[in-house]
Design an enzyme around this catalytic site. Structure first.
Site, PDB file in Angstrom:
ATOM      1  N   ILE A 235     -44.352   1.890   9.780  1.00 17.75           N
ATOM      2  CA  ILE A 235     -45.354   2.718   9.109  1.00 17.75           C
ATOM      3  C   ILE A 235     -46.303   1.834   8.296  1.00 17.75           C
ATOM      4  O   ILE A 235     -47.461   2.168   8.085  1.00 17.75           O
ATOM      5  CB  ILE A 235     -44.673   3.782   8.215  1.00 17.75           C
ATOM      6  CG1 ILE A 235     -45.683   4.853   7.799  1.00 17.75           C
ATOM      7  CG2 ILE A 235     -43.994   3.122   7.010  1.00 17.75           C
ATOM      8  CD1 ILE A 235     -45.057   6.124   7.280  1.00 17.75           C
TER       9      ILE A 235
ATOM     10  N   TYR B 183     -28.655   9.410   1.530  1.00 15.16           N
ATOM     11  CA  TYR B 183     -28.638   8.400   2.607  1.00 15.16           C
ATOM     12  C   TYR B 183     -27.342   8.511   3.412  1.00 15.16           C
ATOM     13  O   TYR B 183     -27.368   8.604   4.637  1.00 15.16           O
ATOM     14  CB  TYR B 183     -28.756   7.028   1.966  1.00 15.16           C
ATOM     15  CG  TYR B 183     -28.586   5.848   2.876  1.00 15.16           C
ATOM     16  CD1 TYR B 183     -27.471   5.018   2.764  1.00 15.16           C
ATOM     17  CD2 TYR B 183     -29.546   5.519   3.827  1.00 15.16           C
ATOM     18  CE1 TYR B 183     -27.312   3.913   3.579  1.00 15.16           C
ATOM     19  CE2 TYR B 183     -29.397   4.406   4.640  1.00 15.16           C
ATOM     20  CZ  TYR B 183     -28.278   3.609   4.505  1.00 15.16           C
ATOM     21  OH  TYR B 183     -28.124   2.503   5.305  1.00 15.16           O
TER      22      TYR B 183
END
Ligand code: VAH
Length: 317
Positions: free
Chosen positions: A33, A139
């Site tokens: 990204i 996570y």
């Protein structure tokens, strides 16, 4: 051709270069990204937000991609600061890759899990491959859910997706971002800069760790193994070294005697306390011959020998 998603990350930048050595740089497409960094300057680069399924499909079609290493994720500490975002990115990203692999019948997929899938009720020492898993970080929850999805796509659609539960990864060629084990990378930078080190975990916090070279070897070995040897389709436990901050400090002081550390636990202490002290990787060793090469002494020597010439670049970055 291979697509690496998250090629600018701590693991991604090293794995991209290793894959380039094996398959040729022209056969590896790097994507992230963020804008490309110097570590992957020898590779064709595509900017990609893995949440964008259409963009992902366009890249796969235009480059004739047959394998994807999907490494992009928000790690444990950063995920706690923005739970919804971390969950959405980690899950949507994986599901986009798995769905595309099914649709386009891609040859192989690699996706990293983590020891973060284990939680407070998991047996903490020599944690087995199959056990209680009650992760309490976003996570860890996303990695546990991801493992379930990987096994589902393998069982239901025959997608050849493979995965490793990485311990904390330590390397000198790249910087980590947002992890709870990242103290073990920063400590070498501080030691070489002649600065005292303030550790965000207590000195006796044991965590399973692994030198980056070993993590890269494990990943390539798993991906090159014949499919019939890959018996675990959620994610394999792998292990190398377990140490505490006190022990890594001692290993550095053997080279830099006047190096000093202080301990100031923060919110990451609770994350580390929810994870195992050590992991059993007997099944990975049995199924596809996993074996690690670096212990703490060897890792510290290798880093202190090689990091100095890169230190300047990191300090400029
Ligand atoms: C983290 N480095 O700290 C990662 C890893 C086991 C730790 O998953 O979040």
């Amino acid at each position: 051709r291979i697509l690496v998603i998250g090629a600018c990350g701590q693991l991604g930048s090293e794995l991209t270069n290793e894959l380039g050595k094996i398959f040729g740089n022209d056969n590896v497409i790097a994507s992230d990204i963020s804008a490309p960094n110097a570590a992957i300057e020898n590779f064709h680069f595509e900017q990609l937000d893995v949440m964008d399924a259409d963009r992902l499909a366009t890249i796969v079609d235009s480059h004739g991609i047959t394998q994807i290493y999907h490494l992009a994720a928000i790690l444990s500490a950063k995920g706690e600061e923005n739970p919804q975002w971390a969950w959405n990115l980690n899950m949507t990203g994986l599901l986009n890759v798995l769905e595309l692999a099914k649709e386009k019948n891609l040859k192989k997929i690699y996706w990293p899990s983590s020891i973060a899938v284990f939680g407070p009720s998991t047996p903490m020492d020599n944690t087995p491959q199959h056990t209680v898993m009650d992760p309490n970080t976003v996570y860890g929850i996303s990695k546990l859910a991801g493992e379930r999805w990987c096994e589902y796509y393998f069982d239901k659609y025959g997608v050849d997706v493979r995965s490793l539960r990485y311990p904390g990864l330590i390397g000198y060629k790249s910087l980590p971002g947002g992890g709870t084990t990242d103290y073990a990378v920063d400590i070498y930078h501080k030691a070489l800069s002649g600065e005292p080190f303030e550790c965000f975990l207590s000195e006796d916090t044991y965590l399973p760790m692994m030198y980056m070279q070993d993590a890269i070897k494990a990943t390539i070995d798993l991906m090159q193994a014949p499919a019939e040897q890959v018996k675990i389709r959620s994610s394999y436990n792998i292990s190398a070294i377990d140490f505490s901050p006190k022990e890594i400090v001692a290993s550095i002081k053997e080279h830099i005697p006047n190096f000093t550390a202080t301990y100031k636990p923060d919110f990451r202490q609770a994350i580390a306390d929810s994870w195992p002290n050590s992991i059993s990787d007997a099944q990975a060793r049995e199924d596809w011959g996993w074996d690690h090469a670096f212990d703490l002494t060897k890792m510290t020597s290798d880093i202190l020998e090689n990091l100095p010439e890169l230190l300047g670049d990191f300090q400029k970055a």
